[in-house]
Design a protein around this motif. Sequence first.
Motif, PDB file in Angstrom:
ATOM      1  N   ALA A 218       0.824  -1.205   0.000  1.00 50.60           N
ATOM      2  CA  ALA A 218       0.000   0.000   0.000  1.00 50.60           C
ATOM      3  C   ALA A 218       0.859   1.257   0.000  1.00 50.60           C
ATOM      4  CB  ALA A 218      -0.935  -0.008   1.204  1.00 50.60           C
ATOM      5  N   ALA A 219       1.972   1.233   0.741  1.00 45.19           N
ATOM      6  CA  ALA A 219       2.840   2.411   0.821  1.00 45.19           C
ATOM      7  C   ALA A 219       3.483   2.726  -0.527  1.00 45.19           C
ATOM      8  CB  ALA A 219       3.905   2.201   1.886  1.00 45.19           C
ATOM      9  N   THR A 220       3.949   1.693  -1.228  1.00 43.86           N
ATOM     10  CA  THR A 220       4.554   1.947  -2.538  1.00 43.86           C
ATOM     11  C   THR A 220       3.500   2.400  -3.552  1.00 43.86           C
ATOM     12  OG1 THR A 220       4.386  -0.432  -3.044  1.00 43.86           O
ATOM     13  CG2 THR A 220       6.498   0.391  -2.228  1.00 43.86           C
ATOM     14  N   THR A 221       2.302   1.829  -3.459  1.00 49.07           N
ATOM     15  CA  THR A 221       1.224   2.284  -4.336  1.00 49.07           C
ATOM     16  C   THR A 221       0.903   3.743  -4.075  1.00 49.07           C
ATOM     17  OG1 THR A 221       0.260   0.054  -4.387  1.00 49.07           O
ATOM     18  CG2 THR A 221      -1.151   1.869  -5.084  1.00 49.07           C
ATOM     19  N   LEU A 222       0.829   4.116  -2.808  1.00 52.29           N
ATOM     20  CA  LEU A 222       0.565   5.506  -2.449  1.00 52.29           C
ATOM     21  C   LEU A 222       1.658   6.427  -2.982  1.00 52.29           C
ATOM     22  CD1 LEU A 222      -0.976   7.696  -0.905  1.00 52.29           C
ATOM     23  CD2 LEU A 222       0.291   7.023   1.158  1.00 52.29           C
ATOM     24  N   ALA A 223       2.915   6.004  -2.832  1.00 54.41           N
ATOM     25  CA  ALA A 223       4.030   6.822  -3.312  1.00 54.41           C
ATOM     26  C   ALA A 223       3.942   7.044  -4.818  1.00 54.41           C
ATOM     27  CB  ALA A 223       5.358   6.162  -2.950  1.00 54.41           C
ATOM     28  N   PHE A 224       3.607   5.983  -5.552  1.00 57.64           N
ATOM     29  CA  PHE A 224       3.527   6.127  -7.000  1.00 57.64           C
ATOM     30  C   PHE A 224       2.327   6.967  -7.413  1.00 57.64           C
ATOM     31  CE2 PHE A 224       2.552   4.394 -11.316  1.00 57.64           C
ATOM     32  CZ  PHE A 224       3.681   4.904 -11.931  1.00 57.64           C
ATOM     33  N   MET A 225       1.217   6.822  -6.706  1.00 56.47           N
ATOM     34  CA  MET A 225       0.027   7.595  -7.044  1.00 56.47           C
ATOM     35  C   MET A 225       0.221   9.083  -6.811  1.00 56.47           C
ATOM     36  SD  MET A 225      -2.241   5.776  -8.420  1.00 56.47           S
ATOM     37  CE  MET A 225      -2.701   4.062  -8.657  1.00 56.47           C
ATOM     38  N   THR A 226       1.138   9.441  -5.905  1.00 58.66           N
ATOM     39  CA  THR A 226       1.375  10.865  -5.649  1.00 58.66           C
ATOM     40  C   THR A 226       2.036  11.564  -6.832  1.00 58.66           C
ATOM     41  OG1 THR A 226       3.508  10.401  -4.589  1.00 58.66           O
ATOM     42  CG2 THR A 226       1.565  10.533  -3.158  1.00 58.66           C
ATOM     43  N   VAL A 228       1.915   9.846 -10.352  1.00 61.88           N
ATOM     44  CA  VAL A 228       1.473   9.341 -11.651  1.00 61.88           C
ATOM     45  C   VAL A 228       0.346  10.185 -12.239  1.00 61.88           C
ATOM     46  CG1 VAL A 228      -0.318   7.733 -10.848  1.00 61.88           C
ATOM     47  CG2 VAL A 228       0.998   7.213 -12.919  1.00 61.88           C
ATOM     48  N   GLY A 229      -0.384  10.915 -11.400  1.00 66.37           N
ATOM     49  CA  GLY A 229      -1.434  11.780 -11.920  1.00 66.37           C
ATOM     50  C   GLY A 229      -0.909  12.865 -12.840  1.00 66.37           C
ATOM     51  N   MET A 230       0.378  13.194 -12.727  1.00 61.78           N
ATOM     52  CA  MET A 230       0.962  14.191 -13.623  1.00 61.78           C
ATOM     53  C   MET A 230       0.895  13.757 -15.077  1.00 61.78           C
ATOM     54  SD  MET A 230       4.252  15.741 -11.551  1.00 61.78           S
ATOM     55  CE  MET A 230       5.167  14.206 -11.537  1.00 61.78           C
ATOM     56  N   LEU A 231       0.779  12.449 -15.293  1.00 61.29           N
ATOM     57  CA  LEU A 231       0.731  11.936 -16.661  1.00 61.29           C
ATOM     58  C   LEU A 231      -0.494  12.435 -17.408  1.00 61.29           C
ATOM     59  CD1 LEU A 231       2.245  10.019 -18.604  1.00 61.29           C
ATOM     60  CD2 LEU A 231       0.777   8.169 -17.782  1.00 61.29           C
ATOM     61  N   THR A 344      -5.099   6.159  -1.830  1.00 61.85           N
ATOM     62  CA  THR A 344      -4.406   6.197  -3.117  1.00 61.85           C
ATOM     63  C   THR A 344      -5.173   7.031  -4.133  1.00 61.85           C
ATOM     64  OG1 THR A 344      -5.464   4.094  -3.736  1.00 61.85           O
ATOM     65  CG2 THR A 344      -3.263   3.984  -2.753  1.00 61.85           C
ATOM     66  N   GLY A 345      -6.507   6.974  -4.090  1.00 64.73           N
ATOM     67  CA  GLY A 345      -7.304   7.783  -5.014  1.00 64.73           C
ATOM     68  C   GLY A 345      -7.143   9.264  -4.756  1.00 64.73           C
ATOM     69  N   THR A 346      -7.101   9.642  -3.478  1.00 69.24           N
ATOM     70  CA  THR A 346      -6.886  11.055  -3.135  1.00 69.24           C
ATOM     71  C   THR A 346      -5.513  11.529  -3.595  1.00 69.24           C
ATOM     72  OG1 THR A 346      -8.359  10.869  -1.218  1.00 69.24           O
ATOM     73  CG2 THR A 346      -6.801  12.713  -1.249  1.00 69.24           C
ATOM     74  N   ALA A 347      -4.496  10.684  -3.388  1.00 70.76           N
ATOM     75  CA  ALA A 347      -3.143  11.045  -3.818  1.00 70.76           C
ATOM     76  C   ALA A 347      -3.088  11.241  -5.331  1.00 70.76           C
ATOM     77  CB  ALA A 347      -2.156   9.956  -3.397  1.00 70.76           C
ATOM     78  N   GLN A 348      -3.751  10.380  -6.070  1.00 68.38           N
ATOM     79  CA  GLN A 348      -3.757  10.518  -7.523  1.00 68.38           C
ATOM     80  C   GLN A 348      -4.463  11.808  -7.949  1.00 68.38           C
ATOM     81  OE1 GLN A 348      -5.713   7.382  -9.663  1.00 68.38           O
ATOM     82  NE2 GLN A 348      -4.766   7.939 -11.606  1.00 68.38           N
ATOM     83  N   ALA A 349      -5.589  12.116  -7.298  1.00 68.75           N
ATOM     84  CA  ALA A 349      -6.312  13.341  -7.644  1.00 68.75           C
ATOM     85  C   ALA A 349      -5.456  14.579  -7.394  1.00 68.75           C
ATOM     86  CB  ALA A 349      -7.612  13.416  -6.844  1.00 68.75           C
ATOM     87  N   VAL A 350      -4.737  14.586  -6.266  1.00 69.52           N
ATOM     88  CA  VAL A 350      -3.861  15.723  -5.958  1.00 69.52           C
ATOM     89  C   VAL A 350      -2.743  15.831  -6.989  1.00 69.52           C
ATOM     90  CG1 VAL A 350      -2.198  16.609  -4.284  1.00 69.52           C
ATOM     91  CG2 VAL A 350      -4.392  15.700  -3.497  1.00 69.52           C
ATOM     92  N   SER A 351      -2.186  14.684  -7.396  1.00 71.77           N
ATOM     93  CA  SER A 351      -1.086  14.734  -8.364  1.00 71.77           C
ATOM     94  C   SER A 351      -1.563  15.195  -9.737  1.00 71.77           C
ATOM     95  CB  SER A 351      -0.401  13.366  -8.469  1.00 71.77           C
ATOM     96  OG  SER A 351      -1.255  12.399  -9.051  1.00 71.77           O
TER      97      SER A 351
END
Length: 418
Positions: A218-226, A228-231, A344-351
């Motif tokens: 979960a931690a690595t997924t969270l880190a990547f989601m922070t 990957v949203g830049m894509l 993870t969804g929140t992290a992706q939205a922020v990114s």
Amino acid sequence: MWTLLRTNRRFRRIFAGNVVTSFGESAVYLSLAIWVKDLTGSNAAAGIVFLTIAAPGLFAPLLGHVVDRVSRRRLMIGMDLGMAVLFLSLLAVRDAGQVWIIYLVTFAYGVFSASPAPPALLKDVLPSADAAAARSLILATGEGVRIVSPVAGAAVYVAFGGGALAMFGTVTFTVAALLLVSVQVVESAPEPAAERFRTSVAAGFRFVATVPILLRLAATTLAFMTVVGMLETAIFAANQGLGRPAAFLGVITSVQGAGSVAGGLVAGAAVRRWGEVRATGAGYALIAVGLLLCLAGDVPLFLVGVAAFGLGLPFVVISLGTALHLYTPARMQGRVNAAVSSVTGTAQAVSIAVGAALIGVLGYHAMYLIMAATAVLCAVSLLAGRVARPEVAPSVADDDSAAAGLEPGAGLEPKVSR
């Protein structure tokens, strides 16, 4: 995967319902945004469609609490039928004054999408040994459906108008509900609410923190989601940098989708052979290679990179989903899945927001490098250490396997995984 689909009738029907809803959802939601744009002439108003879909994800832990306290099958049937009725309300939309009805429907769809009921129900339907194969099949099929369904939805809207979208959505969710009605599942018994509401809602986060393999994944997924949203923004600039027209983004999307279909088909076998940690590390390695190839400045290499990126993502998603299925008790599935998805969804939205704000400052090259570096760090952090796989939390479906002469959770005994 195919043996599971052929021999497990309950899963086959749930899988068919998932295919139907995946097709209907991805066919309709983009067309609803187009409809709002046509009614209002506003890009911002069209964008609110996606906001109303994403917003309920913030409340996933509340939904997880509900899912763990009721019959998952009945809840999913009720949600499908509720969505079918709500889609009929779109028939009342005539002009910009009724756009709020579209927003209401998309918000309800966001609640439907954020619900952790489907993965929670799978815990009771699937023997533990089939967890990876089932998720592999679901993801691969879902990605394949999403390649063609938005075009189908747009074609229906252009040819027949918004009313046809309403009927399309209603039929889709009605069929899914009927398929679930035909499934007989012996569900795990809901546990009584013996703790305070706030404590129960937060239980998913606490559980993940106490299981090392879940915490690391979960931690690595969270880190990547922070990052990957830049894509979402960088891809437009990268396409422009290649000198291609905006329509070429359709080709890029299709290539990534094809890569994800292929990844979905093989990731389940990789998870069973290598374990969740090593399979996730392999996924991040593929993602990093794909992102770096996208910086080569050559269209063919760019497309190879996009395909590699798409190929690697299912390894990450299926590994995490399988680990959550195997190591989480049945009546914690809702809250644990909701805890992970909400963060993870929140992290992706922020990114995504950060990417939109910084594209003019950093440029797409820097963004691709940041994402690739993060993927490499995630892979190294997983592969460099050891983490013990805990005992598999038994599923009521394991009893069926034992009755058939199979060992519950066969091949999933506790061991140390790299």
